[in-house]
Design a protein around this motif. Structure first.
Motif, PDB file in Angstrom:
ATOM      1  N   ILE B  62      22.531 -13.353 -20.796  1.00 49.32           N
ATOM      2  CA  ILE B  62      21.415 -13.218 -21.747  1.00 49.32           C
ATOM      3  C   ILE B  62      21.842 -13.949 -23.011  1.00 49.32           C
ATOM      4  O   ILE B  62      22.902 -13.649 -23.585  1.00 49.32           O
ATOM      5  CB  ILE B  62      21.126 -11.742 -22.094  1.00 49.32           C
ATOM      6  CG1 ILE B  62      20.912 -10.923 -20.812  1.00 49.32           C
ATOM      7  CG2 ILE B  62      19.894 -11.636 -23.019  1.00 49.32           C
ATOM      8  CD1 ILE B  62      20.779  -9.428 -21.072  1.00 49.32           C
ATOM      9  N   GLU B  65      19.094 -14.015 -29.452  1.00 52.22           N
ATOM     10  CA  GLU B  65      17.715 -14.184 -29.895  1.00 52.22           C
ATOM     11  C   GLU B  65      17.503 -15.615 -30.385  1.00 52.22           C
ATOM     12  O   GLU B  65      18.327 -16.174 -31.099  1.00 52.22           O
ATOM     13  CB  GLU B  65      17.441 -13.190 -31.039  1.00 52.22           C
ATOM     14  CG  GLU B  65      16.027 -13.142 -31.505  1.00 52.22           C
ATOM     15  CD  GLU B  65      15.858 -12.133 -32.636  1.00 52.22           C
ATOM     16  OE1 GLU B  65      16.863 -11.505 -33.032  1.00 52.22           O
ATOM     17  OE2 GLU B  65      14.744 -11.995 -33.124  1.00 52.22           O
ATOM     18  N   LYS B  73      13.997 -12.522 -26.831  1.00 52.07           N
ATOM     19  CA  LYS B  73      14.875 -11.514 -27.442  1.00 52.07           C
ATOM     20  C   LYS B  73      16.316 -11.789 -27.060  1.00 52.07           C
ATOM     21  O   LYS B  73      16.605 -12.398 -26.024  1.00 52.07           O
ATOM     22  CB  LYS B  73      14.501 -10.124 -26.920  1.00 52.07           C
ATOM     23  CG  LYS B  73      13.204  -9.589 -27.492  1.00 52.07           C
ATOM     24  CD  LYS B  73      13.042  -8.095 -27.226  1.00 52.07           C
ATOM     25  CE  LYS B  73      12.905  -7.795 -25.764  1.00 52.07           C
ATOM     26  NZ  LYS B  73      12.329  -6.452 -25.547  1.00 52.07           N
ATOM     27  N   THR B  79      18.657  -3.475 -28.670  1.00 54.86           N
ATOM     28  CA  THR B  79      18.106  -3.847 -27.345  1.00 54.86           C
ATOM     29  C   THR B  79      19.069  -3.622 -26.192  1.00 54.86           C
ATOM     30  O   THR B  79      18.658  -3.613 -25.039  1.00 54.86           O
ATOM     31  CB  THR B  79      17.684  -5.326 -27.328  1.00 54.86           C
ATOM     32  OG1 THR B  79      18.857  -6.134 -27.542  1.00 54.86           O
ATOM     33  CG2 THR B  79      16.633  -5.635 -28.373  1.00 54.86           C
ATOM     34  N   PHE B 312      13.610 -11.181 -22.644  1.00 51.63           N
ATOM     35  CA  PHE B 312      14.946 -11.725 -22.888  1.00 51.63           C
ATOM     36  C   PHE B 312      15.057 -13.131 -22.331  1.00 51.63           C
ATOM     37  O   PHE B 312      14.380 -13.506 -21.378  1.00 51.63           O
ATOM     38  CB  PHE B 312      16.007 -10.838 -22.204  1.00 51.63           C
ATOM     39  CG  PHE B 312      16.237  -9.524 -22.872  1.00 51.63           C
ATOM     40  CD1 PHE B 312      15.599  -8.377 -22.416  1.00 51.63           C
ATOM     41  CD2 PHE B 312      17.091  -9.416 -23.969  1.00 51.63           C
ATOM     42  CE1 PHE B 312      15.816  -7.155 -23.042  1.00 51.63           C
ATOM     43  CE2 PHE B 312      17.308  -8.205 -24.593  1.00 51.63           C
ATOM     44  CZ  PHE B 312      16.670  -7.066 -24.126  1.00 51.63           C
TER      45      PHE B 312
END
Lengths: 224, 467
Positions: B62, B65, B73, B79, B312
């Motif tokens: 991931i 941001e 995100k 989160t 994400f």
């Protein structure tokens, strides 16, 4: 002297057909006994009972004074192995075994034989007894009918039984070989074996010590 | 009845058996099926399972941001809970150090007395080591599975473990073809110290507000200046072909050592004037990729999809999952299993029919044997011994055929590329499978005879009187 004594044997098949009707007979060692009769008379059934190949519906069988008719299956097999020898109309030689090896067949389960060499020696002696020394190494396919039956007789002697039971032993043989076989059996009787032959062939009569006739499951009186 | 006597009778009866050739062929095929098909199926499945269980195959990333309006995100303290709450997610952690080293070079090897032993042996050849040992990792499933030496949990900092062998390939620059391939053992390097030059390529993120954005981060790849450090080789781990995802093999270090090396690289970069570039990367906890780990390779794609649905910027680790390997395993497994089952099934049927017909055809003979005193059990053992004789012959023939095939396959595969090298059968495994195969071809006729023993028992001695 040992003997087989059958008393009041009855054999009923499928609760309908009575093959033996209270048959009594004694076979002593040294005797040559013949049971004659037509097909269906019950003579083969009698031999099956005497030879413990089948059990009677009622009656008793004593071999060497021991009642064997009530023994369990494996014990009966042991009695056959030790005391009885069989010669059948069809020779039933194993085609993959040589003549002397066929004679060895009953010896393989006899614990008295210590090793294969002992069995081979005895087998070849028996082959000699039946006059086939020069054919000992031959396979059944290389032997005549009479020779095969002589091997079967030698096989019957493998465990030195007291009694030899023969069912139509010359049924598949010509007259010349008949004589050979009957002579052989007679000699065995004279050597002390108890011989019982079931046959419809009247040429056996001259060899017999005692003759019985069966008809419809009933054993007639002894002739002779 | 003594075994010799039984053997004598069994051999004679086998001579006249009409079906012995068919039975033996089926037994040979069974031996081959169990040793070859089951053997290689097992290797393929084990290798594939090993591969599928590796963390790197179960991981996705991931990104932080992003800067764009309505951008994706990133992972923050707000989160991260959403990520961890997803089914099948095992962990979500800041991207483990090291990131991908762009260049790693082994420049020296010294022994316990600090004597330079570089290039004194094939194993200490620096060029080969540099080419063969492609990367440095710390987060590996093999970090303590040493087969010789000490694991990293017991070793001091700045230690490493090496794969027990690595493959050196010499590739022709013009044609791109492999002109030489060599497998080199690293066992002699235990106790030695390797000097490593490392140049990191980092995926660096900077706060967007420094570049005129309101929020989020901007990412770019940045090369860090080269650093040099030493690692003591304390052990060797078993080189699993499944771990060589990109054809190479890894120098493994502990997490503490990896973090220390990365700090060295970052400190060195700052010293050389890259402070502003690396400020957020070093000091902002969320200016990094985050790695999410699934419980199974089968679930990672679904997790990434869910994360993308939640907004994400997520993706799978590209290039690590070899779909062709998984597909091959599936096909080979299916075909191999089918063939093995088919052969064994046909063997059972064949032997059962053989036993059944054998008994029927030998009724008079069995009757005679019973007439002369044989018991059902003695006849049973004699018939079983016929099958044992066939089984021994089948084992010898099938065993030789299988051994020759395995030898050929092993020779081809062990000198092949990394993917082929996965499929080499160890001889101990072969011998174990051969023993199992022998057991199978002994048990099948035994079971068939036991099922048919009633038929043997049913035959009466007076059958011998029936011509």
């Amino acid at each position: 002297m040992n003997s087989i004594v059958a008393k009041d044997l009855v054999k009923v098949y499928n609760q309908k057909v009575t093959a033996l009707k209270e048959v009594s007979i004694t076979i002593n060692q040294g005797e040559f006994i013949v049971v004659m009769g037509h097909s269906g008379s019950g003579k083969s059934t009698l031999l099956q009972m005497i030879g413990l190949l089948d059990l009677p519906t009622s009656g008793s069988i004593f071999i060497n004074s021991k009642d064997v008719s009530k023994l369990p299956k494996n014990a009966i097999a042991d009695v056959r192995q030790k005391s009885l020898g069989f010669v059948f109309q069809a020779f039933h030689l194993n085609p993959q075994l040589k003549a002397y090896e066929n004679v060895m067949l009953p010896m393989l389960i006899n614990p008295e034989y210590k090793n294969k060499a002992e069995m081979e020696k005895k087998a070849k002696e028996l082959i000699d007894v039946v006059g086939l020394s020069e054919r000992a190494e031959h396979y059944p396919s290389q032997l005549s009918g009479g020779e095969q039956q002589r091997v079967a007789v030698a096989r019957a002697l493998a465990n030195d039984p007291d009694f030899i039971l023969a069912d139509e032993p010359t049924g598949n043989l010509d007259s010349e070989n008949e004589v050979i076989i009957f002579t052989l059996l007679k000699e065995l009787a004279q050597q002390g074996k108890g011989i019982m032959v079931v046959s419809h062939n009247e040429s056996i009569l001259e060899y017999a010590d005692r003759v019985y006739y069966m008809k419809d499951g009933v054993l007639g009186d002894e002739k002779r | 009845m003594r075994i010799n006597n039984n053997l004598f009778l069994a051999k004679a009866n086998l001579k006249g058996s009409k079906r012995k050739d068919t039975v033996m062929v089926m037994m040979i095929l069974s031996v081959v099926a169990v040793t070859l098909l089951v053997g290689f199926l097992s290797i393929v499945n084990t290798t594939c399972d090993e591969y599928k269980n590796m963390k790197i195959c179960r991981q996705g990333y991931i990104m932080p941001e992003t800067c764009y309006p309505n951008g994706a995100k990133g992972v923050t303290d707000k989160t991260i809970g959403n990520v961890l709450s997803l089914e099948h997610v095992v962990s979500c952690e800041r991207a483990a150090l090291p990131t991908v080293p762009e260049v790693i070079t082994i420049t020296k090897i010294t022994d316990e007395n600090n004597k330079d032993v570089s290039n004194t042996t094939n194993e200490t050849n620096l060029d080969k080591l540099t080419v063969g040992l492609v990367d440095q990792f710390y987060d590996s499933d093999y970090i303590n599975k040493v087969i010789k030496g000490t694991g990293l949990d017991k070793a001091p900092e700045m230690s490493c473990i090496l794969p027990h062998i690595f493959t050196y390939e010499d590739i022709d620059e013009d044609s791109g073809k492999t002109v030489a391939r060599e497998k080199i053992s690293t066992e002699s390097l235990i106790g030695k110290t390797i000097t490593v030059d490392l140049e990191y390529l980092i995926h660096q993120f900077t706060k967007g507000e420094k570049r005129g954005y309101e929020k989020g981060y901007l990412g770019e790849w940045t090369s860090l200046p080269k650093i040099t450090y030493k690692l003591k080789v304390v052990g060797i781990y078993y080189y699993s072909k499944a771990t060589s995802l990109d054809g190479g093999s890894y120098i493994l270090v502990s997490k503490a050592t990896a973090e220390k090396i990365d700090k060295m690289a970052l400190d060195n970069a700052v010293k050389k004037g890259m402070k502003d570039d690396l400020d957020d990367y070093i000091n902002d906890e969320y200016a990094r990729d985050y790695v999410v780990t699934a419980d199974s390779i089968d679930n990672i794609a679904g997790i990434i999809s869910e994360l993308q649905g939640m907004g994400f910027n997520a993706g799978v680790q590209v290039g690590y999952v070899d779909e062709s390997m998984l597909a091959f395993t599936g096909i080979f497994g299916g075909v191999g299993t089918f063939l093995t089952v088919a052969v064994l099934f046909l063997t059972v049927i064949n032997i059962f029919l053989s036993v059944h017909n054998n008994i029927a055809e030998r009724k008079a003979e069995i009757g005679l044997m019973k007439a002369v005193g044989y018991k059902t059990s003695q006849i049973f053992y004699s018939m079983y011994l016929e099958n044992i004789i066939l089984a021994v012959k089948a084992l010898l023939i099938g065993g030789v055929l299988s051994a020759v095939t395995v030898l050929i396959i092993n020779l081809i595969n062990s000198s092949g590329d990394t993917a082929q090298q996965m499929y080499v059968m160890p001889w101990t495994s072969f011998l174990i499978l051969l023993a199992i195969a022998f057991g199978v071809i002994l048990v099948i006729p035994l079971v068939c005879l036991l099922i048919m023993v009633y038929n043997i028992a049913k035959i009466q001695p007076q059958e011998a009187m029936n011509a």
